[in-house]
Write a protein that holds these residues in place. Structure first.
Motif, mmCIF file in Angstrom:
data_model
loop_
_atom_site.group_PDB
_atom_site.id
_atom_site.type_symbol
_atom_site.label_atom_id
_atom_site.label_comp_id
_atom_site.label_asym_id
_atom_site.label_seq_id
_atom_site.Cartn_x
_atom_site.Cartn_y
_atom_site.Cartn_z
ATOM 1 N N GLY A 65 0.783 -1.227 0.000
ATOM 2 C CA GLY A 65 0.000 0.000 0.000
ATOM 3 C C GLY A 65 0.818 1.280 0.000
ATOM 4 O O GLY A 65 0.256 2.366 -0.092
ATOM 5 N N VAL A 66 2.135 1.175 0.087
ATOM 6 C CA VAL A 66 2.992 2.365 0.158
ATOM 7 C C VAL A 66 3.388 2.819 -1.244
ATOM 8 O O VAL A 66 3.799 2.022 -2.075
ATOM 9 N N ARG A 67 3.266 4.129 -1.483
ATOM 10 C CA ARG A 67 3.703 4.731 -2.745
ATOM 11 C C ARG A 67 5.196 5.047 -2.646
ATOM 12 O O ARG A 67 5.624 5.709 -1.706
ATOM 13 N N GLU A 68 5.952 4.579 -3.620
ATOM 14 C CA GLU A 68 7.403 4.829 -3.635
ATOM 15 C C GLU A 68 7.837 5.086 -5.068
ATOM 16 O O GLU A 68 7.851 4.174 -5.893
ATOM 17 N N VAL A 69 8.199 6.342 -5.375
ATOM 18 C CA VAL A 69 8.514 6.748 -6.735
ATOM 19 C C VAL A 69 9.663 5.939 -7.340
ATOM 20 O O VAL A 69 9.664 5.646 -8.531
ATOM 21 N N GLN A 70 10.641 5.564 -6.539
ATOM 22 C CA GLN A 70 11.787 4.848 -7.091
ATOM 23 C C GLN A 70 11.432 3.418 -7.518
ATOM 24 O O GLN A 70 12.183 2.789 -8.259
#
Length: 121
Positions: free
Chosen positions: A107-112
């Motif tokens: 559920g976590v957004r992480e651009v990398q």
């Protein structure tokens, strides 16, 4: 600007070019265009086939993330093709959320983690 700063934090493995995407987006940013222009120049100089591998973060259902990763890889391929890289020189794959750069909880957004990796084959 924030995306560009985050991209500088991450050093790509040797021989890998990475293009990052904002959450929920499939558009190629201006920073990514400059990166892809270098890929085009490298292809013209070497004519080596390219492997485009899409990845996603864990912010959605795994099936949707797999589809998104494939779609982003296809968008990069479309851009490269528009600049003269033959489609026959590109292999496209999507890996979804299975190979993150930054380990996160579901559920976590992480651009990398929302990226397309481009490698010479």
């Amino acid at each position: 600007m924030l995306l560009a700063m985050l991209m500088l934090q991450l050093a790509a493995p040797e021989g890998v070019t990475m293009v990052f995407f904002d959450w929920g987006k499939t558009e190629i940013s201006r920073d990514s265009e400059a990166t892809l222009e270098k890929v085009v120049q490298d292809y013209r100089a070497n004519r080596a086939p390219l492997l485009l591998t899409g990845h996603s973060d864990r912010s959605g259902p795994s099936g949707a993330n797999l589809q998104s990763s494939r779609q982003r890889a296809q968008i990069v391929a479309d851009y490269l093709a528009s600049k003269g890289v033959p489609r026959s020189a590109m292999t496209i794959e999507g890996r979804g959320e299975e190979a993150p750069i930054i380990a996160t909880e579901d559920g976590v957004r992480e651009v990398q983690n929302r990226r397309v990796e481009i490698r010479r084959r």
